[in-house]
Design a protein around this motif. Structure first.
Motif, mmCIF file in Angstrom:
data_model
loop_
_atom_site.group_PDB
_atom_site.id
_atom_site.type_symbol
_atom_site.label_atom_id
_atom_site.label_comp_id
_atom_site.label_asym_id
_atom_site.label_seq_id
_atom_site.Cartn_x
_atom_site.Cartn_y
_atom_site.Cartn_z
ATOM 1 N N PRO A 146 0.840 -1.207 0.000
ATOM 2 C CA PRO A 146 0.000 0.000 0.000
ATOM 3 C C PRO A 146 0.874 1.257 0.000
ATOM 4 O O PRO A 146 1.909 1.306 0.663
ATOM 5 C CB PRO A 146 -0.795 -0.130 1.306
ATOM 6 N N LYS A 147 0.447 2.256 -0.739
ATOM 7 C CA LYS A 147 1.236 3.495 -0.864
ATOM 8 C C LYS A 147 1.600 4.093 0.492
ATOM 9 O O LYS A 147 2.711 4.570 0.681
ATOM 10 C CB LYS A 147 0.486 4.518 -1.708
ATOM 11 N N LYS A 148 0.688 4.026 1.461
ATOM 12 C CA LYS A 148 0.957 4.615 2.773
ATOM 13 C C LYS A 148 2.072 3.880 3.521
ATOM 14 O O LYS A 148 2.653 4.426 4.451
ATOM 15 C CB LYS A 148 -0.313 4.647 3.623
ATOM 16 N N ASN A 149 2.390 2.654 3.084
ATOM 17 C CA ASN A 149 3.441 1.867 3.748
ATOM 18 C C ASN A 149 4.790 1.927 3.025
ATOM 19 O O ASN A 149 5.778 1.419 3.539
ATOM 20 C CB ASN A 149 3.011 0.416 3.880
ATOM 21 N N GLN A 150 4.797 2.495 1.826
ATOM 22 C CA GLN A 150 6.043 2.557 1.043
ATOM 23 C C GLN A 150 6.980 3.595 1.658
ATOM 24 O O GLN A 150 6.595 4.732 1.835
ATOM 25 C CB GLN A 150 5.739 2.901 -0.414
ATOM 26 N N ARG A 151 8.212 3.159 1.943
ATOM 27 C CA ARG A 151 9.178 4.058 2.572
ATOM 28 C C ARG A 151 10.403 4.290 1.709
ATOM 29 O O ARG A 151 11.327 4.964 2.122
ATOM 30 C CB ARG A 151 9.615 3.488 3.918
ATOM 31 N N ARG A 152 10.448 3.756 0.528
ATOM 32 C CA ARG A 152 11.610 3.936 -0.342
ATOM 33 C C ARG A 152 11.139 4.566 -1.659
ATOM 34 O O ARG A 152 10.104 4.197 -2.188
ATOM 35 C CB ARG A 152 12.273 2.604 -0.656
ATOM 36 N N PRO A 153 11.885 5.495 -2.205
ATOM 37 C CA PRO A 153 11.500 6.044 -3.511
ATOM 38 C C PRO A 153 11.658 4.985 -4.596
ATOM 39 O O PRO A 153 12.540 4.138 -4.517
ATOM 40 C CB PRO A 153 12.503 7.190 -3.718
ATOM 41 N N LEU A 154 10.775 5.023 -5.581
ATOM 42 C CA LEU A 154 10.821 4.041 -6.672
ATOM 43 C C LEU A 154 11.874 4.378 -7.658
ATOM 44 O O LEU A 154 12.322 5.111 -8.176
ATOM 45 C CB LEU A 154 9.470 3.918 -7.348
#
Length: 128
Positions: free
Chosen positions: A120-128
């Motif tokens: 989920p986007k809210k859990n992503q902590r690294r830039p793509l």
């Protein structure tokens, strides 16, 4: 990005006669590989949504060492497509002794799969 784990199949993993390991054990290994890939890529374990394909190609027995690998092949805004492969790299040699084993000259591909995970986007902590 790639992940690799190597695990020895134990007598506990054997589910069928003759020490045969249930194919679901390979999927469990793929799940662990997927989790590591998501943590490396996103800083979060994410969720495995579905397998697109699974092929069981050779038997796995208690005592075999299995090397499971996975690769992220496509990154969406929250989805991560992955491919997996499990190879037998060491096999026991009970015909020689109870503790004999051989490193296989050529690993044997025992399972291949592909699937999709979601972070989920809210859990992503690294830039793509």
């Amino acid at each position: 990005m790639k992940s690799l784990i190597r695990v020895r199949m134990s007598a506990h993993d054997a589910h069928y006669g003759g020490g045969l390991v249930d194919g679901a054990k390979m999927l469990q290994l793929f799940g662990d590989v997927a989790t590591e890939l998501l943590i490396i890529n996103d800083g979060d374990e994410g969720l495995f949504v579905a397998y697109d394909s699974v092929e069981f190609l050779a038997p796995v027995y208690a005592g075999d060492f299995i090397e499971a690998t996975g690769t992220i092949t496509n990154v969406g805004s929250s989805s991560r497509k992955m491919t997996f492969e499990a190879r037998k790299v060491i096999a026991p040699r009970a015909d020689i002794s109870d503790s004999a084993a051989d490193v296989l000259e050529e690993p044997i591909v025992v399972c291949r799969a592909s699937g999709t995970c979601v972070v989920p986007k809210k859990n992503q902590r690294r830039p793509l």
